[in-house]
Design a protein around this motif. Structure first.
Motif, PDB file in Angstrom:
ATOM      1  N   ASN A  60       1.003  -1.132   0.122  1.00 14.62           N
ATOM      2  CA  ASN A  60       0.236   0.049   0.369  1.00 14.62           C
ATOM      3  C   ASN A  60       0.833   1.054  -0.072  1.00 14.62           C
ATOM      4  O   ASN A  60       1.100   1.821  -0.889  1.00 14.62           O
ATOM      5  N   HIS A  64       0.751   3.318  -3.161  1.00 18.38           N
ATOM      6  CA  HIS A  64      -0.052   4.771  -3.351  1.00 18.38           C
ATOM      7  C   HIS A  64       0.639   5.514  -2.598  1.00 18.38           C
ATOM      8  O   HIS A  64      -0.442   6.795  -2.642  1.00 18.38           O
ATOM      9  N   ARG A  93      -0.329  10.720   0.407  1.00 19.08           N
ATOM     10  CA  ARG A  93      -1.145   9.678  -0.547  1.00 19.08           C
ATOM     11  C   ARG A  93      -0.030  10.605  -2.044  1.00 19.08           C
ATOM     12  O   ARG A  93       1.089  11.827  -1.873  1.00 19.08           O
ATOM     13  N   ALA A  97      -6.834   9.814  -5.503  1.00 17.90           N
ATOM     14  CA  ALA A  97      -7.689   8.408  -5.690  1.00 17.90           C
ATOM     15  C   ALA A  97      -7.937   8.235  -6.521  1.00 17.90           C
ATOM     16  O   ALA A  97      -8.181   6.987  -7.708  1.00 17.90           O
ATOM     17  N   TRP A 100      -5.585   6.057  -9.525  1.00 15.13           N
ATOM     18  CA  TRP A 100      -5.260   4.786  -8.589  1.00 15.13           C
ATOM     19  C   TRP A 100      -5.244   3.345  -9.276  1.00 15.13           C
ATOM     20  O   TRP A 100      -6.524   4.186 -10.446  1.00 15.13           O
ATOM     21  N   HIS A 106      -5.970  -4.427  -7.464  1.00 15.04           N
ATOM     22  CA  HIS A 106      -5.582  -3.369  -6.351  1.00 15.04           C
ATOM     23  C   HIS A 106      -6.811  -3.246  -5.212  1.00 15.04           C
ATOM     24  O   HIS A 106      -8.208  -2.959  -5.785  1.00 15.04           O
TER      25      HIS A 106
END
Length: 139
Positions: A60, A64, A93, A97, A100, A106
């Motif tokens: 993660n 990200h 981050r 978002a 992503w 994922h």
């Protein structure tokens, strides 16, 4: 074994490991974590769960978030029980978002972490960065 574990836990210091921002880092860090947990005499079942949690939290952070990332293993007291605490801190981050990866590829990592851990949480740091943590009861 419980007496052995509590003695080890009292004497053990936190284990902190900086994580290079590359996919190869996950395997290297997993081997290091396996060695630390063996020294701490953690049961094989908890060790396997911990390794999966470490992998998911690190993935993660690497996919990200911005570097640097750091893994920390420590002992926590949760409702009078001893728990292995796994924390991964990153710089926050990297992508909005909406950028992503496709959810099919994922997105299951945090579900795996919550399924394997007894507690899970996120701390957002005021100066920037995020720590995702999970507690696994040791006995």
């Amino acid at each position: 074994m419980a007496a052995q574990l509590s003695t080890v836990a009292r004497e053990a210091v936190d284990h902190v490991c900086p994580v290079p921002h590359s996919p190869e880092a996950i395997a290297v860090v997993r081997r290091r974590v396996r060695a630390v947990l063996a020294e701490w005499d953690l049961s094989p079942d908890v060790t396997m769960d911990a390794l999966l949690v470490v992998s998911e939290l690190l993935t993660n952070a690497l996919v990200h978030a911005l570097p640097p990332a750091t893994l920390r293993l420590s002992w926590a007291r949760v409702d009078e029980r001893r728990a292995l605490r796994i924390e991964v801190t990153d710089a926050g981050r990297a992508l909005p978002a909406k950028q992503w990866a496709v959810p099919d590829e994922h997105g299951r990592g945090i579900a795996i972490v919550t399924a394997l851990s007894d507690r899970y949480g996120i701390r957002v740091h005021t100066g920037g960065g995020i720590t995702r943590w999970a507690d696994l009861f040791a006995a």
